[in-house]
Scaffold this motif. Structure first.
Motif, PDB file in Angstrom:
ATOM      1  N   VAL A   9      46.056 -22.785 -10.836  1.00 47.92           N
ATOM      2  CA  VAL A   9      44.543 -23.390 -10.054  1.00 47.92           C
ATOM      3  C   VAL A   9      44.426 -23.441  -8.865  1.00 47.92           C
ATOM      4  O   VAL A   9      43.435 -23.441  -7.960  1.00 47.92           O
ATOM      5  CB  VAL A   9      44.200 -24.628 -10.965  1.00 47.92           C
ATOM      6  N   THR A  51      41.271 -21.448  -8.072  1.00 48.54           N
ATOM      7  CA  THR A  51      39.901 -21.797  -9.013  1.00 48.54           C
ATOM      8  C   THR A  51      39.544 -23.232  -8.689  1.00 48.54           C
ATOM      9  O   THR A  51      38.405 -23.544  -9.010  1.00 48.54           O
ATOM     10  CB  THR A  51      40.228 -21.703 -10.523  1.00 48.54           C
ATOM     11  N   CYS A  56      39.036 -26.867  -9.305  1.00 50.11           N
ATOM     12  CA  CYS A  56      37.939 -27.541  -9.969  1.00 50.11           C
ATOM     13  C   CYS A  56      37.320 -28.679  -8.933  1.00 50.11           C
ATOM     14  O   CYS A  56      38.068 -29.566  -8.526  1.00 50.11           O
ATOM     15  CB  CYS A  56      38.628 -28.602 -11.192  1.00 50.11           C
ATOM     16  N   HIS A  57      36.096 -28.089  -8.594  1.00 53.01           N
ATOM     17  CA  HIS A  57      35.656 -29.094  -7.536  1.00 53.01           C
ATOM     18  C   HIS A  57      34.667 -30.264  -8.172  1.00 53.01           C
ATOM     19  O   HIS A  57      34.432 -31.220  -7.377  1.00 53.01           O
ATOM     20  CB  HIS A  57      34.461 -28.196  -6.719  1.00 53.01           C
ATOM     21  N   THR A  58      34.626 -30.571  -9.378  1.00 55.30           N
ATOM     22  CA  THR A  58      34.064 -31.764  -9.871  1.00 55.30           C
ATOM     23  C   THR A  58      34.936 -32.866 -10.564  1.00 55.30           C
ATOM     24  O   THR A  58      34.291 -33.761 -10.904  1.00 55.30           O
ATOM     25  CB  THR A  58      33.029 -31.431 -11.084  1.00 55.30           C
ATOM     26  N   CYS A  59      36.052 -32.618 -10.648  1.00 57.32           N
ATOM     27  CA  CYS A  59      37.011 -33.460 -11.327  1.00 57.32           C
ATOM     28  C   CYS A  59      38.354 -33.853 -10.392  1.00 57.32           C
ATOM     29  O   CYS A  59      39.373 -33.668 -11.061  1.00 57.32           O
ATOM     30  CB  CYS A  59      37.426 -33.057 -12.681  1.00 57.32           C
ATOM     31  N   PHE A  73      38.950 -32.758  -6.929  1.00 57.09           N
ATOM     32  CA  PHE A  73      39.102 -31.821  -6.147  1.00 57.09           C
ATOM     33  C   PHE A  73      40.053 -32.365  -4.766  1.00 57.09           C
ATOM     34  O   PHE A  73      41.124 -31.512  -4.552  1.00 57.09           O
ATOM     35  CB  PHE A  73      37.739 -31.211  -5.102  1.00 57.09           C
ATOM     36  N   ASN A 132      36.538 -21.001  -2.905  1.00 54.78           N
ATOM     37  CA  ASN A 132      37.872 -21.332  -3.218  1.00 54.78           C
ATOM     38  C   ASN A 132      38.848 -21.298  -2.343  1.00 54.78           C
ATOM     39  O   ASN A 132      40.098 -21.129  -2.858  1.00 54.78           O
ATOM     40  CB  ASN A 132      38.161 -20.789  -4.673  1.00 54.78           C
TER      41      ASN A 132
END
Length: 101
Positions: free
Chosen positions: A30, A50, A52-55, A57, A88
């Motif tokens: 990731v 990748t 994760c931008h919502t959980c 970052f 990303n």
């Protein structure tokens, strides 16, 4: 440049290489770190993936600090700032300090 400075710089570079290796080993699916520049006490990394931008970052950026603490007891890092330079892909600035005993 005196020999003492060169030896300190070599140890820092080695610590950073090992920290990046460990960071990538556990997160490569990731997030992947790439060394861009060491300038005095300033470190620039490119972190991409990748992400994760919502959980959480920012956790990807702070994880480098924790890996450095795990790899070496000679240096500490702190997150200064970051800038998104593409999808990303981020340039992340850390401050590196040598621990004085």
């Amino acid at each position: 440049m005196n020999l003492k400075f060169i030896l300190i710089a070599m140890r820092l570079e080695e610590a950073l290489e090992k920290t990046i290796e460990e960071y990538n080993k556990f997160r490569r699916t990731v997030a992947e770190a790439k060394l861009l520049k060491i300038d005095g006490d300033e470190l620039l990394l490119e972190i991409s993936g990748t992400l994760c931008h919502t959980c959480g970052f920012i956790d990807y950026l702070e994880d480098f600090i924790y890996e450095m603490e795990r790899v070496t007891s000679d240096y500490v890092a702190s997150l200064e700032n970051y800038e998104q330079i593409g999808d990303n892909k981020f340039i992340v600035k850390y401050k590196i300090e040598k621990i004085k005993y």
